[in-house]
Design a protein around this motif. Structure first.
Motif, PDB file in Angstrom:
ATOM      1  N   ASN A   1      32.717  64.244  62.371  1.00  0.00           N
ATOM      2  CA  ASN A   1      32.351  65.023  63.417  1.00  0.00           C
ATOM      3  C   ASN A   1      31.108  64.099  63.855  1.00  0.00           C
ATOM      4  O   ASN A   1      29.526  64.880  63.837  1.00  0.00           O
ATOM      5  N   THR A   2      31.078  63.105  63.576  1.00  0.00           N
ATOM      6  CA  THR A   2      30.188  61.829  63.873  1.00  0.00           C
ATOM      7  C   THR A   2      30.214  60.505  64.305  1.00  0.00           C
ATOM      8  O   THR A   2      31.656  60.695  64.302  1.00  0.00           O
ATOM      9  N   ILE A   3      29.537  60.197  65.089  1.00  0.00           N
ATOM     10  CA  ILE A   3      29.704  59.059  65.473  1.00  0.00           C
ATOM     11  C   ILE A   3      27.507  57.901  65.734  1.00  0.00           C
ATOM     12  O   ILE A   3      26.984  58.702  66.044  1.00  0.00           O
ATOM     13  N   ARG A   4      28.425  56.757  65.171  1.00  0.00           N
ATOM     14  CA  ARG A   4      27.234  55.823  65.196  1.00  0.00           C
ATOM     15  C   ARG A   4      28.006  54.602  65.530  1.00  0.00           C
ATOM     16  O   ARG A   4      29.299  53.841  65.554  1.00  0.00           O
ATOM     17  N   TRP A   5      26.540  53.690  66.153  1.00  0.00           N
ATOM     18  CA  TRP A   5      27.048  52.623  66.801  1.00  0.00           C
ATOM     19  C   TRP A   5      25.604  51.934  67.072  1.00  0.00           C
ATOM     20  O   TRP A   5      24.314  52.444  66.361  1.00  0.00           O
ATOM     21  N   GLU A   6      25.443  50.572  67.805  1.00  0.00           N
ATOM     22  CA  GLU A   6      24.000  49.729  67.753  1.00  0.00           C
ATOM     23  C   GLU A   6      23.674  49.382  68.645  1.00  0.00           C
ATOM     24  O   GLU A   6      24.714  49.047  68.953  1.00  0.00           O
ATOM     25  N   GLN A   7      22.837  49.427  68.920  1.00  0.00           N
ATOM     26  CA  GLN A   7      22.600  48.818  70.427  1.00  0.00           C
ATOM     27  C   GLN A   7      20.812  48.623  70.827  1.00  0.00           C
ATOM     28  O   GLN A   7      20.309  48.649  70.680  1.00  0.00           O
ATOM     29  N   ASP A   8      20.532  47.487  71.134  1.00  0.00           N
ATOM     30  CA  ASP A   8      19.193  47.209  71.586  1.00  0.00           C
ATOM     31  C   ASP A   8      18.419  47.049  70.350  1.00  0.00           C
ATOM     32  O   ASP A   8      17.636  47.330  70.232  1.00  0.00           O
ATOM     33  N   GLY A   9      18.905  46.408  69.739  1.00  0.00           N
ATOM     34  CA  GLY A   9      18.800  46.093  67.991  1.00  0.00           C
ATOM     35  C   GLY A   9      17.480  48.067  66.828  1.00  0.00           C
ATOM     36  O   GLY A   9      17.064  47.553  66.560  1.00  0.00           O
ATOM     37  N   ILE A  10      19.020  48.796  68.286  1.00  0.00           N
ATOM     38  CA  ILE A  10      18.464  50.038  67.414  1.00  0.00           C
ATOM     39  C   ILE A  10      19.916  51.113  66.232  1.00  0.00           C
ATOM     40  O   ILE A  10      21.348  50.842  66.966  1.00  0.00           O
ATOM     41  N   ALA A  11      20.161  51.306  65.518  1.00  0.00           N
ATOM     42  CA  ALA A  11      20.915  51.711  64.877  1.00  0.00           C
ATOM     43  C   ALA A  11      21.064  53.506  65.232  1.00  0.00           C
ATOM     44  O   ALA A  11      19.870  54.250  65.201  1.00  0.00           O
ATOM     45  N   PHE A  12      22.463  54.067  65.691  1.00  0.00           N
ATOM     46  CA  PHE A  12      22.364  55.284  66.528  1.00  0.00           C
ATOM     47  C   PHE A  12      22.643  56.076  65.499  1.00  0.00           C
ATOM     48  O   PHE A  12      23.799  55.777  65.163  1.00  0.00           O
ATOM     49  N   TYR A  13      22.798  57.610  65.561  1.00  0.00           N
ATOM     50  CA  TYR A  13      23.657  58.125  64.517  1.00  0.00           C
ATOM     51  C   TYR A  13      23.901  59.637  65.386  1.00  0.00           C
ATOM     52  O   TYR A  13      22.934  60.373  64.934  1.00  0.00           O
ATOM     53  N   VAL A  14      24.964  60.143  65.657  1.00  0.00           N
ATOM     54  CA  VAL A  14      24.874  61.693  65.924  1.00  0.00           C
ATOM     55  C   VAL A  14      26.391  62.985  65.570  1.00  0.00           C
ATOM     56  O   VAL A  14      26.915  62.379  65.201  1.00  0.00           O
ATOM     57  N   ALA A  15      25.421  63.343  65.474  1.00  0.00           N
ATOM     58  CA  ALA A  15      26.644  64.549  64.119  1.00  0.00           C
ATOM     59  C   ALA A  15      25.884  65.622  64.970  1.00  0.00           C
ATOM     60  O   ALA A  15      25.167  66.583  65.094  1.00  0.00           O
ATOM     61  N   SER A  16      27.413  66.556  64.028  1.00  0.00           N
ATOM     62  CA  SER A  16      26.847  68.262  64.904  1.00  0.00           C
ATOM     63  C   SER A  16      28.356  68.796  64.552  1.00  0.00           C
ATOM     64  O   SER A  16      29.567  67.638  64.256  1.00  0.00           O
ATOM     65  N   GLU A  17      28.136  70.114  64.384  1.00  0.00           N
ATOM     66  CA  GLU A  17      29.965  70.988  64.075  1.00  0.00           C
ATOM     67  C   GLU A  17      30.093  71.273  64.741  1.00  0.00           C
ATOM     68  O   GLU A  17      31.152  71.581  64.473  1.00  0.00           O
ATOM     69  N   SER A  18      29.408  71.387  66.142  1.00  0.00           N
ATOM     70  CA  SER A  18      30.233  72.030  67.877  1.00  0.00           C
ATOM     71  C   SER A  18      30.134  71.897  68.179  1.00  0.00           C
ATOM     72  O   SER A  18      31.377  72.599  69.695  1.00  0.00           O
ATOM     73  N   LEU A  19      29.674  69.776  68.134  1.00  0.00           N
ATOM     74  CA  LEU A  19      30.485  69.062  69.763  1.00  0.00           C
ATOM     75  C   LEU A  19      32.130  68.495  68.923  1.00  0.00           C
ATOM     76  O   LEU A  19      32.227  68.538  67.970  1.00  0.00           O
ATOM     77  N   SER A  20      32.523  68.548  70.380  1.00  0.00           N
ATOM     78  CA  SER A  20      34.039  67.563  70.169  1.00  0.00           C
ATOM     79  C   SER A  20      34.067  66.852  69.879  1.00  0.00           C
ATOM     80  O   SER A  20      32.810  66.515  69.970  1.00  0.00           O
ATOM     81  N   LYS A  21      35.000  65.978  69.568  1.00  0.00           N
ATOM     82  CA  LYS A  21      34.753  64.154  69.589  1.00  0.00           C
ATOM     83  C   LYS A  21      34.617  63.580  71.463  1.00  0.00           C
ATOM     84  O   LYS A  21      34.005  63.024  70.758  1.00  0.00           O
ATOM     85  N   GLY A  22      35.709  64.732  72.076  1.00  0.00           N
ATOM     86  CA  GLY A  22      34.564  63.729  73.559  1.00  0.00           C
ATOM     87  C   GLY A  22      33.769  64.379  73.697  1.00  0.00           C
ATOM     88  O   GLY A  22      33.057  63.757  74.343  1.00  0.00           O
ATOM     89  N   GLU A  23      32.866  65.493  73.311  1.00  0.00           N
ATOM     90  CA  GLU A  23      32.064  65.424  73.661  1.00  0.00           C
ATOM     91  C   GLU A  23      30.898  64.824  72.636  1.00  0.00           C
ATOM     92  O   GLU A  23      29.484  64.163  73.632  1.00  0.00           O
ATOM     93  N   LEU A  24      31.173  64.471  71.496  1.00  0.00           N
ATOM     94  CA  LEU A  24      29.823  63.306  70.831  1.00  0.00           C
ATOM     95  C   LEU A  24      29.861  62.133  71.327  1.00  0.00           C
ATOM     96  O   LEU A  24      29.162  61.438  72.068  1.00  0.00           O
ATOM     97  N   ILE A  25      31.465  62.034  72.004  1.00  0.00           N
ATOM     98  CA  ILE A  25      31.199  60.309  72.986  1.00  0.00           C
ATOM     99  C   ILE A  25      30.245  60.632  74.767  1.00  0.00           C
ATOM    100  O   ILE A  25      30.019  59.706  74.027  1.00  0.00           O
ATOM    101  N   GLN A  26      30.349  61.633  74.550  1.00  0.00           N
ATOM    102  CA  GLN A  26      29.539  61.605  75.701  1.00  0.00           C
ATOM    103  C   GLN A  26      28.255  61.917  75.563  1.00  0.00           C
ATOM    104  O   GLN A  26      28.035  61.057  76.650  1.00  0.00           O
ATOM    105  N   VAL A  27      28.330  61.445  74.553  1.00  0.00           N
ATOM    106  CA  VAL A  27      26.404  62.087  74.204  1.00  0.00           C
ATOM    107  C   VAL A  27      26.114  60.139  74.080  1.00  0.00           C
ATOM    108  O   VAL A  27      25.116  60.657  74.646  1.00  0.00           O
ATOM    109  N   ALA A  28      26.247  59.974  73.044  1.00  0.00           N
ATOM    110  CA  ALA A  28      26.950  59.078  72.187  1.00  0.00           C
ATOM    111  C   ALA A  28      26.253  57.800  73.760  1.00  0.00           C
ATOM    112  O   ALA A  28      26.204  56.777  73.855  1.00  0.00           O
ATOM    113  N   GLY A  29      27.048  57.650  75.000  1.00  0.00           N
ATOM    114  CA  GLY A  29      27.636  57.030  76.388  1.00  0.00           C
ATOM    115  C   GLY A  29      26.499  56.873  77.038  1.00  0.00           C
ATOM    116  O   GLY A  29      26.352  56.109  78.026  1.00  0.00           O
ATOM    117  N   SER A  30      25.936  58.146  76.688  1.00  0.00           N
ATOM    118  CA  SER A  30      24.630  58.245  77.872  1.00  0.00           C
ATOM    119  C   SER A  30      23.315  58.156  77.062  1.00  0.00           C
ATOM    120  O   SER A  30      22.509  57.854  78.283  1.00  0.00           O
TER     121      SER A  30
END
Length: 335
Positions: free
Chosen positions: A299-328
């Protein structure tokens, strides 16, 4: 009577000839699949335009593939002098970020279950896997419309693959949202089939990373970075709180979202470059966001861009929705 019979026979013959001249979907699939998959490998150059943000972003993509399982994908954005590379070799799957001097190793079978629009070998598998795929003919192209088979399929469920009739090679691929609006377009500039590279060509070269790192301007670890917010919207979901926490490298920011049964947290902080060239093992599957490669695990997705480390976590979002948040994620845009 004889003349009528003759006209009917002539019409039947013409109809038969016309039908014989129009290849079926199955005929075209068989030809292109054989051409794309039977060669030892391929090199290609393409551009990828992502239209999911407020402004379109364009990336250069270079792909090497040698059968059966060697891949090297280099995605770069000239304007920001940023690049990231996915490599699959005999040791595993690696994601290399030269600007941060980092290499991550994934325990993954990528891209076997994660088709990508710039990998022509997986495109043919997409066409064959979708029994409901359709083919339409235009003047110089065949256009296949199929379901996508990647981690973006929840938000980009359909793709249109445009294939040149003469060469039987793809010219471009459009990924469409549920409203059939194009959100990502991959345009192939050059495809060379039959290229077979040595295993050494897929080695993760640390020397090149060191060189690129030295050429970059040093970044101030204590510098305050601009805040990124997800532009992906879920009905009834809003930003609830924004909490900064001081750390040794700057500020770690927590954005909490909730409402309508969907809750998630976005964490961002300065990404610290490392000196070690040892690949860091990471759990999860690599997910190509276009501008970066993320690691999706549970239930997590992490990545780095523009010198920033990002981390998104959720117990209620689907994997597709986690990717949707990360990509936006976009700077200084609150939605």
């Amino acid at each position: 009577m004889r003349s009528k019979i003759g006209l009917l026979l002539l019409g039947a013959v013409l109809l038969l000839l016309t039908a014989c001249g129009a290849p079926s979907k199955e005929d075209v699939v068989k030809k292109l699949s054989g051409k794309w998959n039977d060669s030892n490998g391929y090199d290609l150059q393409a551009t990828m335009e992502i239209k999911t943000g407020e402004e379109p972003r364009v990336y250069d993509v270079t792909v090497w593939h040698t059968k059966p399982d060697f891949y090297k994908v280099d995605v770069s954005q000239k304007e920001k002098d940023e690049s990231q590379m996915i490599v699959r070799n005999e040791e595993g799957v690696f994601v290399v970020t030269p600007s941060l001097n980092k290499t991550y190793k994934f325990q993954s079978d990528w891209p076997a279950q994660n088709s990508q629009a710039y990998l022509i070998s997986t495109l043919s598998d997409d066409i064959k896997a979708d029994k409901k795929s359709t083919m339409t003919e235009k003047d110089k192209t065949y256009v296949f419309e199929t379901a996508t088979r990647n981690n973006h399929k929840a938000v980009l469920p359909t793709q249109q693959i445009h294939i040149d009739k003469k060469t039987l090679l793809p010219t471009h691929v459009s990924l469409l949202d549920e409203n059939k609006e194009e959100k990502i377009r991959v345009t192939f500039k050059k495809i060379t089939l039959g290229v077979k590279r040595k295993a050494e060509d897929y080695k993760v070269e640390t020397e090149n990373m060191d060189h690129e790192k030295k050429e970059e301007k040093p970044k101030d670890k204590k510098a305050e970075l601009e805040t990124f917010y997800p532009t992906a919207t879920f009905e009834g979901v809003a930003l609830l709180s924004e909490e900064p926490v001081a750390t040794e490298t700057g500020t770690r920011l927590f954005l909490s979202y909730g409402g309508a049964g969907k809750e998630f947290v976005v964490v961002q902080e300065p990404a610290a470059p490392v000196d070690s060239q040892v690949a860091v093992s990471i759990e999860g599957d690599p997910v190509d966001l276009g501008f970066a490669v993320a690691a999706l695990s549970g239930n997590t997705i992490r990545w780095e861009q523009d010198g920033i480390a990002f981390y998104v976590a959720s117990e209620s979002l689907s994997k597709g929705e986690l990717i949707q948040v990360a990509g936006s994620m976009q700077p200084d845009v609150v939605k």
